[in-house]
Design a protein around this motif. Structure first.
Motif, PDB file in Angstrom:
ATOM      1  N   MET A  37       0.707  -0.897  -0.269  1.00  0.00           N
ATOM      2  CA  MET A  37      -0.328  -0.015  -0.135  1.00  0.00           C
ATOM      3  C   MET A  37       0.917   1.377   0.218  1.00  0.00           C
ATOM      4  SD  MET A  37      -2.823   1.063   2.996  1.00  0.00           S
ATOM      5  CE  MET A  37      -3.689  -0.593   2.220  1.00  0.00           C
ATOM      6  N   PHE A  38       0.554   2.117  -0.681  1.00  0.00           N
ATOM      7  CA  PHE A  38       0.948   3.752  -0.739  1.00  0.00           C
ATOM      8  C   PHE A  38       0.075   5.189  -0.821  1.00  0.00           C
ATOM      9  CE2 PHE A  38      -0.187   2.171  -4.488  1.00  0.00           C
ATOM     10  CZ  PHE A  38      -0.536   3.817  -5.540  1.00  0.00           C
ATOM     11  N   GLY A  39       1.511   5.627  -0.446  1.00  0.00           N
ATOM     12  CA  GLY A  39       0.732   7.300  -0.166  1.00  0.00           C
ATOM     13  C   GLY A  39       1.403   7.879  -1.358  1.00  0.00           C
ATOM     14  N   GLY A  40       0.245   8.528  -1.691  1.00  0.00           N
ATOM     15  CA  GLY A  40       0.663   9.555  -2.833  1.00  0.00           C
ATOM     16  C   GLY A  40      -1.055   9.751  -3.353  1.00  0.00           C
ATOM     17  N   PHE A  41      -0.840  11.079  -4.605  1.00  0.00           N
ATOM     18  CA  PHE A  41      -2.059  11.813  -5.352  1.00  0.00           C
ATOM     19  C   PHE A  41      -1.804  11.973  -6.761  1.00  0.00           C
ATOM     20  CE2 PHE A  41      -6.309  12.630  -5.159  1.00  0.00           C
ATOM     21  CZ  PHE A  41      -6.238  14.074  -6.331  1.00  0.00           C
ATOM     22  N   GLY A  42      -1.372  11.429  -7.215  1.00  0.00           N
ATOM     23  CA  GLY A  42      -0.590  11.687  -8.914  1.00  0.00           C
ATOM     24  C   GLY A  42       0.782  11.963  -8.883  1.00  0.00           C
ATOM     25  N   GLY A  43       1.248  10.840  -7.851  1.00  0.00           N
ATOM     26  CA  GLY A  43       2.820  10.958  -7.680  1.00  0.00           C
ATOM     27  C   GLY A  43       3.146  11.816  -6.384  1.00  0.00           C
ATOM     28  N   ILE A  44       2.514  13.181  -5.712  1.00  0.00           N
ATOM     29  CA  ILE A  44       2.536  13.613  -5.108  1.00  0.00           C
ATOM     30  C   ILE A  44       2.764  13.099  -3.529  1.00  0.00           C
ATOM     31  CG2 ILE A  44       2.604  15.905  -3.444  1.00  0.00           C
ATOM     32  CD1 ILE A  44       3.510  16.321  -5.785  1.00  0.00           C
ATOM     33  N   GLY A  45       3.568  12.712  -2.634  1.00  0.00           N
ATOM     34  CA  GLY A  45       3.525  11.883  -1.731  1.00  0.00           C
ATOM     35  C   GLY A  45       3.967  11.283  -1.542  1.00  0.00           C
ATOM     36  N   SER A  46       4.101  10.480  -3.168  1.00  0.00           N
ATOM     37  CA  SER A  46       4.617   8.736  -2.444  1.00  0.00           C
ATOM     38  C   SER A  46       6.361   9.096  -2.362  1.00  0.00           C
ATOM     39  CB  SER A  46       4.463   8.597  -4.404  1.00  0.00           C
ATOM     40  OG  SER A  46       2.808   8.923  -4.630  1.00  0.00           O
ATOM     41  N   PRO A  47       6.843   7.858  -1.845  1.00  0.00           N
ATOM     42  CA  PRO A  47       8.120   7.634  -1.200  1.00  0.00           C
ATOM     43  C   PRO A  47       9.320   7.537  -2.637  1.00  0.00           C
ATOM     44  CG  PRO A  47       7.000   5.870  -0.809  1.00  0.00           C
ATOM     45  CD  PRO A  47       5.426   6.923  -1.679  1.00  0.00           C
ATOM     46  N   PRO A  48      10.249   8.578  -2.878  1.00  0.00           N
ATOM     47  CA  PRO A  48      10.225   8.589  -4.764  1.00  0.00           C
ATOM     48  C   PRO A  48      12.063   7.400  -4.474  1.00  0.00           C
ATOM     49  CG  PRO A  48      11.009  10.264  -3.849  1.00  0.00           C
ATOM     50  CD  PRO A  48       9.759   9.561  -2.496  1.00  0.00           C
ATOM     51  N   THR A  49      12.281   7.740  -3.608  1.00  0.00           N
ATOM     52  CA  THR A  49      13.508   6.716  -3.058  1.00  0.00           C
ATOM     53  C   THR A  49      13.603   4.857  -2.991  1.00  0.00           C
ATOM     54  OG1 THR A  49      14.551   8.528  -1.748  1.00  0.00           O
ATOM     55  CG2 THR A  49      15.442   5.656  -1.291  1.00  0.00           C
ATOM     56  N   LEU A  50      12.613   4.667  -2.052  1.00  0.00           N
ATOM     57  CA  LEU A  50      11.290   3.341  -1.647  1.00  0.00           C
ATOM     58  C   LEU A  50      10.872   2.773  -3.244  1.00  0.00           C
ATOM     59  CD1 LEU A  50       9.514   3.538   1.880  1.00  0.00           C
ATOM     60  CD2 LEU A  50      11.758   2.337   0.786  1.00  0.00           C
ATOM     61  N   ILE A  51      10.102   3.533  -4.362  1.00  0.00           N
ATOM     62  CA  ILE A  51      10.270   3.115  -4.781  1.00  0.00           C
ATOM     63  C   ILE A  51      11.003   3.370  -5.892  1.00  0.00           C
ATOM     64  CG2 ILE A  51       8.983   3.891  -7.520  1.00  0.00           C
ATOM     65  CD1 ILE A  51       6.567   5.221  -5.176  1.00  0.00           C
ATOM     66  N   ASP A  52      11.859   3.784  -6.131  1.00  0.00           N
ATOM     67  CA  ASP A  52      13.184   3.249  -7.246  1.00  0.00           C
ATOM     68  C   ASP A  52      14.013   2.041  -6.058  1.00  0.00           C
ATOM     69  OD1 ASP A  52      12.333   5.551  -8.869  1.00  0.00           O
ATOM     70  OD2 ASP A  52      13.894   6.332  -7.386  1.00  0.00           O
ATOM     71  N   GLY A  53      13.964   1.603  -4.903  1.00  0.00           N
ATOM     72  CA  GLY A  53      14.091   0.882  -4.942  1.00  0.00           C
ATOM     73  C   GLY A  53      14.528  -0.236  -5.054  1.00  0.00           C
ATOM     74  N   LEU A  54      12.645  -0.364  -5.068  1.00  0.00           N
ATOM     75  CA  LEU A  54      11.965  -1.821  -5.383  1.00  0.00           C
ATOM     76  C   LEU A  54      12.274  -1.893  -7.093  1.00  0.00           C
ATOM     77  CD1 LEU A  54       8.452  -1.498  -4.276  1.00  0.00           C
ATOM     78  CD2 LEU A  54      10.179  -3.086  -3.526  1.00  0.00           C
ATOM     79  N   LEU A  55      12.104  -0.739  -7.945  1.00  0.00           N
ATOM     80  CA  LEU A  55      12.443  -0.324  -9.245  1.00  0.00           C
ATOM     81  C   LEU A  55      14.427  -1.789  -9.393  1.00  0.00           C
ATOM     82  CD1 LEU A  55      11.497   2.507 -11.370  1.00  0.00           C
ATOM     83  CD2 LEU A  55      10.786   0.189 -11.569  1.00  0.00           C
ATOM     84  N   GLU A  56      15.127  -1.587  -8.623  1.00  0.00           N
ATOM     85  CA  GLU A  56      15.904  -0.969  -9.090  1.00  0.00           C
ATOM     86  C   GLU A  56      15.832  -2.541  -8.582  1.00  0.00           C
ATOM     87  OE1 GLU A  56      18.985   0.819  -6.418  1.00  0.00           O
ATOM     88  OE2 GLU A  56      18.095   2.974  -8.158  1.00  0.00           O
ATOM     89  N   LYS A  57      15.581  -3.144  -7.031  1.00  0.00           N
ATOM     90  CA  LYS A  57      15.402  -4.813  -6.798  1.00  0.00           C
ATOM     91  C   LYS A  57      14.898  -5.756  -7.797  1.00  0.00           C
ATOM     92  CE  LYS A  57      14.311  -7.383  -2.470  1.00  0.00           C
ATOM     93  NZ  LYS A  57      13.578  -7.327  -1.730  1.00  0.00           N
ATOM     94  N   ASN A  58      13.869  -5.386  -8.868  1.00  0.00           N
ATOM     95  CA  ASN A  58      12.829  -5.534  -9.700  1.00  0.00           C
ATOM     96  C   ASN A  58      12.314  -6.411  -9.099  1.00  0.00           C
ATOM     97  OD1 ASN A  58      12.951  -6.549 -12.545  1.00  0.00           O
ATOM     98  ND2 ASN A  58      14.025  -8.332 -12.402  1.00  0.00           N
ATOM     99  N   VAL A  59      11.336  -6.518  -8.264  1.00  0.00           N
ATOM    100  CA  VAL A  59      10.148  -6.939  -7.142  1.00  0.00           C
ATOM    101  C   VAL A  59       9.397  -6.752  -8.494  1.00  0.00           C
ATOM    102  CG1 VAL A  59       9.195  -7.196  -5.759  1.00  0.00           C
ATOM    103  CG2 VAL A  59      10.943  -5.768  -5.135  1.00  0.00           C
ATOM    104  N   ARG A  60       8.777  -8.677  -8.502  1.00  0.00           N
ATOM    105  CA  ARG A  60       7.621  -8.298  -9.271  1.00  0.00           C
ATOM    106  C   ARG A  60       6.417  -9.027  -8.842  1.00  0.00           C
ATOM    107  NH1 ARG A  60       8.402  -7.109 -14.915  1.00  0.00           N
ATOM    108  NH2 ARG A  60      10.735  -6.862 -15.110  1.00  0.00           N
ATOM    109  N   ASP A  61       5.438  -9.444  -9.352  1.00  0.00           N
ATOM    110  CA  ASP A  61       4.437  -9.149  -9.405  1.00  0.00           C
ATOM    111  C   ASP A  61       3.566  -9.123  -7.708  1.00  0.00           C
ATOM    112  OD1 ASP A  61       4.219 -11.492 -11.427  1.00  0.00           O
ATOM    113  OD2 ASP A  61       5.113 -13.162  -9.904  1.00  0.00           O
ATOM    114  N   LEU A  62       3.088  -7.803  -7.375  1.00  0.00           N
ATOM    115  CA  LEU A  62       2.908  -7.117  -6.712  1.00  0.00           C
ATOM    116  C   LEU A  62       1.383  -6.527  -6.793  1.00  0.00           C
ATOM    117  CD1 LEU A  62       6.380  -3.926  -6.690  1.00  0.00           C
ATOM    118  CD2 LEU A  62       5.925  -6.363  -5.197  1.00  0.00           C
ATOM    119  N   THR A  63       0.908  -6.913  -5.430  1.00  0.00           N
ATOM    120  CA  THR A  63      -0.382  -5.999  -5.558  1.00  0.00           C
ATOM    121  C   THR A  63      -0.171  -4.714  -5.510  1.00  0.00           C
ATOM    122  OG1 THR A  63      -1.205  -8.651  -5.842  1.00  0.00           O
ATOM    123  CG2 THR A  63      -2.731  -6.227  -4.643  1.00  0.00           C
ATOM    124  N   LEU A  64      -0.712  -3.787  -5.578  1.00  0.00           N
ATOM    125  CA  LEU A  64      -0.856  -2.198  -5.225  1.00  0.00           C
ATOM    126  C   LEU A  64      -1.712  -1.607  -5.362  1.00  0.00           C
ATOM    127  CD1 LEU A  64       2.393  -1.091  -7.772  1.00  0.00           C
ATOM    128  CD2 LEU A  64       2.818  -1.597  -5.415  1.00  0.00           C
TER     129      LEU A  64
END
Length: 230
Positions: free
Chosen positions: A25-52
Motif C-alpha cells: 500500500m502506498f501514499g500519494g496522489f498523482g505522484g505527490i506524496g509518494s516515496p521516491p527512494t523506496l519506489i526507485d529501490g523496488l525498481l532496482e531490486k526488480n520485485v515482481r507480481d506486486l499487488t499495489l
C-alpha cells in the motif's frame, strides 16, 4: 533487542521487507506524496507480481507509475488510472488486473483496515450490476447498502516531511493526502522522510501520524516533483 524508540534504518533493510508477490500500500496522489527512494529501490531490486493499493497509478514515469509502467504489478486497487495510459493499456491487454473503488470509498476502506473494522457500508453503485456484483447487501433501517471490505497490506510505504526516531510524522501540505491512512493499514509500515530530527524536537501539535503506526524510517535521497512526461 529492537529499540522501539529508534526506528531509523537503511534503504537496503527496508527493501528486504518487499519481495515478489508482496501486497504494498502506498501514499500519494498523482505522484505527490509518494516515496521516491523506496519506489526507485523496488525498481532496482526488480520485485515482481506486486499487488499495489493506493489512490491511483501515478504517471508513466512519476510516483508509483514507474513500477506499474514497467510491469512490476499484477494487480492495482485504485480510484483511477487516467493519468497513466500505460496502466490502461496493461489492463486492456489482460496483463494487469485493476480493481476500482470510488476515491472516498477507497479512503474509507483503507481507514477501516487500519482501525480493524469489518468493512464499511455505502450506497454508491448499489443499483449498478457491475459495481454491486459479488458484494453483500446489508439492510439497515429501511435502506440497502453494499458492504465494502477493508483494505490492508503486507507493507505500507509512505512519505513525510519530518520524523523523529520514534516515527512521529509531519507532512508537507498536500503531500499529506493518503499517507496517514496508509500508515495505519500496513502490517509493516516504512516511512521515507526528508528530514529526521531528534526526539522532542517536533511540535506535538503538528504531528499527524503517531509513531506507533510506523515500524521503520529511512531518509529520502531526494524528491523531484517536476511534472514532466519522459
Amino acid at each position: 533487542m529492537e529499540n522501539r524508540y529508534n526506528k531509523i534504518s537503511t534503504l537496503e533493510e527496508a527493501l528486504e521487507r518487499i519481495n515478489d508477490g508482496t501486497t504494498v500500500m502506498f501514499g500519494g496522489f498523482g505522484g505527490i506524496g509518494s516515496p521516491p527512494t523506496l519506489i526507485d529501490g523496488l525498481l532496482e531490486k526488480n520485485v515482481r507480481d506486486l499487488t499495489l493499493i493506493g489512490n491511483d497509478t501515478g504517471f508513466p514515469n512519476i510516483g508509483i507509475g514507474k513500477l506499474v509502467s514497467r510491469g512490476h504489478a499484477k494487480k492495482c486497487i485504485v480510484s483511477h488510472i487516467g493519468s497513466n495510459p500505460v496502466a490502461g493499456q496493461l489492463m486492456t491487454e489482460g496483463k494487469m488486473e485493476i480493481e476500482f473503488s470510488p476515491q472516498g470509498t477507497l479512503a474509507e476502506r483503507i481507514r477501516a483496515g487500519g482501525v480493524g473494522l469489518g468493512g464499511i457500508l455505502v450506497d454508491v453503485g448499489i443499483d449498478n450490476e457491475i459495481v454491486s456484483n459479488g458484494k453483500q447487501i446489508i439492510h439497515v433501517d429501511g435502506t440497502d447498502y453494499l458492504l465494502e471490505k477493508p483494505l490492508t497490506a503486507d507493507v505500507s510505504i509512505i512519505f513525510a516531511k519530518k520524523a523523529d526516531p520514534f516515527g512521529n510524522l509531519v507532512y508537507d501540505k498536500s503531500a499529506r493526502n493518503m499517507n496517514p491512512l496508509v500508515a495505519m493499514a500496513g502490517k509493516f509500515t516504512i516511512a521515507e522522510v526528508e528530514e529526521i530530527v531528534p526526539l522532542s524536537e517536533l511540535d506535538p501539535e503538528e504531528i499527524v501520524t503517531p509513531g506507533i503506526y510506523v515500524d521503520m524510517i529511512i531518509e529520502s535521497r531526494g524528491v523531484n516533483w517536476k511534472w514532466v512526461w519522459e
